[in-house]
Design a protein around this motif. Structure first.
Motif, mmCIF file in Angstrom:
data_model
loop_
_atom_site.group_PDB
_atom_site.id
_atom_site.type_symbol
_atom_site.label_atom_id
_atom_site.label_comp_id
_atom_site.label_asym_id
_atom_site.label_seq_id
_atom_site.Cartn_x
_atom_site.Cartn_y
_atom_site.Cartn_z
ATOM 1 N N TYR A 1 145.077 85.453 20.466
ATOM 2 C CA TYR A 1 145.858 84.201 20.418
ATOM 3 C C TYR A 1 147.468 84.572 20.309
ATOM 4 O O TYR A 1 148.221 83.672 21.020
ATOM 5 N N TRP A 2 147.773 85.615 20.037
ATOM 6 C CA TRP A 2 149.226 85.854 19.659
ATOM 7 C C TRP A 2 149.847 86.257 21.063
ATOM 8 O O TRP A 2 151.083 85.844 21.183
ATOM 9 N N ALA B 1 153.783 86.310 20.801
ATOM 10 C CA ALA B 1 154.326 87.073 19.495
ATOM 11 C C ALA B 1 154.217 88.941 19.873
ATOM 12 O O ALA B 1 153.642 89.171 21.013
ATOM 13 N N PRO B 2 154.903 89.428 19.086
ATOM 14 C CA PRO B 2 154.938 91.093 19.391
ATOM 15 C C PRO B 2 153.641 91.518 19.478
ATOM 16 O O PRO B 2 153.261 92.400 20.238
ATOM 17 N N GLY B 3 152.451 91.058 18.691
ATOM 18 C CA GLY B 3 151.196 91.551 18.725
ATOM 19 C C GLY B 3 151.005 93.033 18.595
ATOM 20 O O GLY B 3 151.691 93.527 17.761
ATOM 21 N N ARG B 4 150.171 93.497 19.329
ATOM 22 C CA ARG B 4 149.636 95.013 19.149
ATOM 23 C C ARG B 4 150.811 95.895 19.537
ATOM 24 O O ARG B 4 150.781 97.221 19.414
ATOM 25 N N TRP C 1 150.618 99.747 19.632
ATOM 26 C CA TRP C 1 149.752 100.158 18.958
ATOM 27 C C TRP C 1 148.378 100.569 19.562
ATOM 28 O O TRP C 1 148.111 99.712 20.645
ATOM 29 N N PRO C 2 147.346 101.215 19.310
ATOM 30 C CA PRO C 2 146.113 101.665 20.096
ATOM 31 C C PRO C 2 145.564 100.401 20.185
ATOM 32 O O PRO C 2 145.345 99.495 19.322
ATOM 33 N N ARG C 3 144.788 100.111 21.329
ATOM 34 C CA ARG C 3 144.181 98.952 21.652
ATOM 35 C C ARG C 3 142.506 99.053 21.324
ATOM 36 O O ARG C 3 141.991 100.212 21.496
ATOM 37 N N ASN C 4 141.886 97.987 20.826
ATOM 38 C CA ASN C 4 140.350 98.386 20.543
ATOM 39 C C ASN C 4 139.677 97.671 21.810
ATOM 40 O O ASN C 4 140.273 96.581 22.505
ATOM 41 N N SER C 5 138.533 98.210 22.317
ATOM 42 C CA SER C 5 138.158 97.596 23.576
ATOM 43 C C SER C 5 137.176 96.339 23.310
ATOM 44 O O SER C 5 136.797 96.246 22.345
ATOM 45 N N ARG D 1 137.982 99.796 14.882
ATOM 46 C CA ARG D 1 137.279 99.679 16.215
ATOM 47 C C ARG D 1 137.218 100.853 17.039
ATOM 48 O O ARG D 1 138.039 101.762 17.014
ATOM 49 N N ALA E 1 137.671 102.059 19.840
ATOM 50 C CA ALA E 1 138.966 102.647 20.691
ATOM 51 C C ALA E 1 140.288 102.774 20.044
ATOM 52 O O ALA E 1 141.179 103.424 20.335
ATOM 53 N N PRO F 1 153.990 82.940 15.734
ATOM 54 C CA PRO F 1 154.573 83.580 16.980
ATOM 55 C C PRO F 1 155.194 84.903 16.290
ATOM 56 O O PRO F 1 155.669 85.810 17.175
ATOM 57 N N TYR G 1 153.199 87.209 14.891
ATOM 58 C CA TYR G 1 152.079 88.096 14.488
ATOM 59 C C TYR G 1 152.472 89.535 15.219
ATOM 60 O O TYR G 1 152.673 89.504 16.187
ATOM 61 N N GLY G 2 152.351 90.504 14.290
ATOM 62 C CA GLY G 2 152.581 91.761 15.068
ATOM 63 C C GLY G 2 154.016 92.290 14.322
ATOM 64 O O GLY G 2 154.123 93.708 14.438
ATOM 65 N N TRP H 1 149.044 97.561 12.535
ATOM 66 C CA TRP H 1 149.953 96.968 13.590
ATOM 67 C C TRP H 1 150.375 95.849 13.456
ATOM 68 O O TRP H 1 151.465 95.310 13.711
#
Lengths: 106, 304
Positions: free
Chosen positions: A90-91, A96-99, A102-106, B19, B21, B228, B230-231, B293
């Motif tokens: 949703y971010w 939003a900055p979000g991940r 950073w490493p992503r999950n699949s 998770r 990955a 907005p 988040y992160g 993160w």
């Protein structure tokens, strides 16, 4: 980055969630998934039973997360609503900055 | 002296989730957080506590937009909840035991697609704790006598992140609990000065108890779920808070406004401020601070 207080103004200083019917709708949707289908098929249900304004209904039907945040959908319930609509990250929609890096999950 | 120890630490589900990955560096950070929780577990064991007074902000499990109080106390005999992931997985990571039920193999708290840590459909919960009813009743009556008009709840459902803290700190479920709830994310939050005063009042009442009590404040630190931001993590603010607590300046937390906390991603600090009110001006030991993160994870304890 913009001032966090300015970004969070609808939620923190203005507390728009207090007067918004969006939160009862999202809370009810969690418990009654038929409301998700009604959003697309019987939108009158929401104007009649929750006192929703047309812009609020439009934002729900469009899954417009930035607008829903502005209109006072509480962040916890915004995340749940997004999940129910199949929007997992949703971010991204919120800008939003979000991940970030950073490493992503699949 | 019945207050025998205190700590504050995150309830973030990320402490139990990596998770596939996510890379080795990330997993190393997660393990650091788990190791910090094990340090706090040791503090609980060393204290000889009979009861853990857990201060936690409810995640729309006990309270929602029908009614959301600034503070509340659970007054039932037993509290229970589902974990943030499967009990078998949680046991591998934390050693936490869980109740098994005949014919039940799935311990999700709600149907698929519903946030597990937000829901309370299933009644046969894997994590079940006895409540120190004597203390919770004394706190309810005593706080009202002292001018804190405190709602009570009799539901006793712990959200998954609430359970997570006990998976780490109370893995055999052999300590009684008192569950004290707060509003940490639905503005307007309770004022920090009120939280601190509440902590002082709780201490006064607890000192008359015969039980040995360990105080545990959950939550934090900086994070902005569902917004907005988040992160983004306000690491500078987190560092400032940890420095204040390490110097024994917990009373200064009462000078923040609710908007200060929220704008720095620290609404859940209301829980820590109540604990600080109980502890007074003793310096805290900062075990670790880890940036994942979307959240800053801070772990502290006080020796009493």
């Amino acid at each position: 980055m913009k001032d966090p207080a300015e970004i969070l103004r609808p939620f923190v200083s203005e507390a728009r969630h207090l007067a918004s019917p969006l939160n009862m709708i999202a809370s009810d949707m969690i418990r009654d998934r038929s409301l998700v289908q009604k959003l697309d098929e019987h939108p009158d249900h929401f104007t009649q039973n929750y006192g929703l304004k047309s812009e609020e209904l439009a934002a729900l039907r469009a899954r417009d997360l930035p607008q829903l945040f502005q209109l006072g959908l509480h962040p916890f319930l915004l995340v749940r609503f997004a999940g129910m609509m199949g929007i997992l990250e949703y971010w991204q929609a919120l800008g939003a900055p979000g991940r970030g890096g950073w490493p992503r999950n699949s | 002296m019945p207050l025998v120890g205190a700590a504050a630490a995150p309830h973030s589900h990320l402490q139990l989730f990596t998770r596939p990955a996510e890379d080795d560096d990330y997993k190393r950070l997660v393990q650091k957080g788990r190791d910090a929780m094990f340090v706090l577990r040791e503090q609980v064991e060393r204290s000889g506590a009979d009861t853990i007074l857990v201060i936690h902000d409810d995640h729309f499990v006990n309270f929602d937009f029908r009614c959301y109080p600034p503070f509340a106390i659970f007054v039932g005999k037993e509290a229970s909840g589902s974990g943030v992931t499967s009990p078998a997985e949680i046991q591998k990571i934390t050693g936490a035991v869980y109740r098994e039920y005949e014919g039940k193999s799935e311990y999700a708290s709600a149907p698929s697609g519903i946030p597990q840590h937000m829901a309370a459909w299933e009644k046969q919960k894997p994590y079940v704790y006895n409540v120190d009813v004597d203390l919770s009743t004394k706190l309810l009556k005593g706080l009202m006598e002292r001018g804190f008009d405190l709602p009570f709840t009799t539901d006793g459902t712990m959200d998954g992140e609430h359970v997570l803290t006990m998976n780490f700190l109370n893995p055999r479920a052999d300590k009684n609990l008192v569950l004290f709830y707060t509003n940490g994310y639905v503005p307007p939050l309770p004022w920090p000065r009120r939280c601190y005063a509440l902590g002082e009042a709780i201490r006064d009442i607890a000192e008359a108890s015969s039980q040995k009590i360990f105080v545990f404040a959950t939550g934090g630190m900086s994070h902005y779920p569902g917004t907005p931001l988040y992160g983004h993590v306000d690491e500078d603010f987190d560092a400032r808070i940890l420095d204040m607590l390490a110097k024994g300046d917990g009373a200064d937390l009462s000078k923040f406004t609710p908007d200060d906390l929220m704008n720095h991603g620290n609404g859940e600090l209301v829980n820590w401020i109540i604990a600080a009110g109980m502890i007074g001006n003793r310096p805290a030991k900062v075990v670790d601070y880890i940036r994942l993160w979307h959240i800053g994870l801070g772990y502290i304890y006080w020796e009493l």
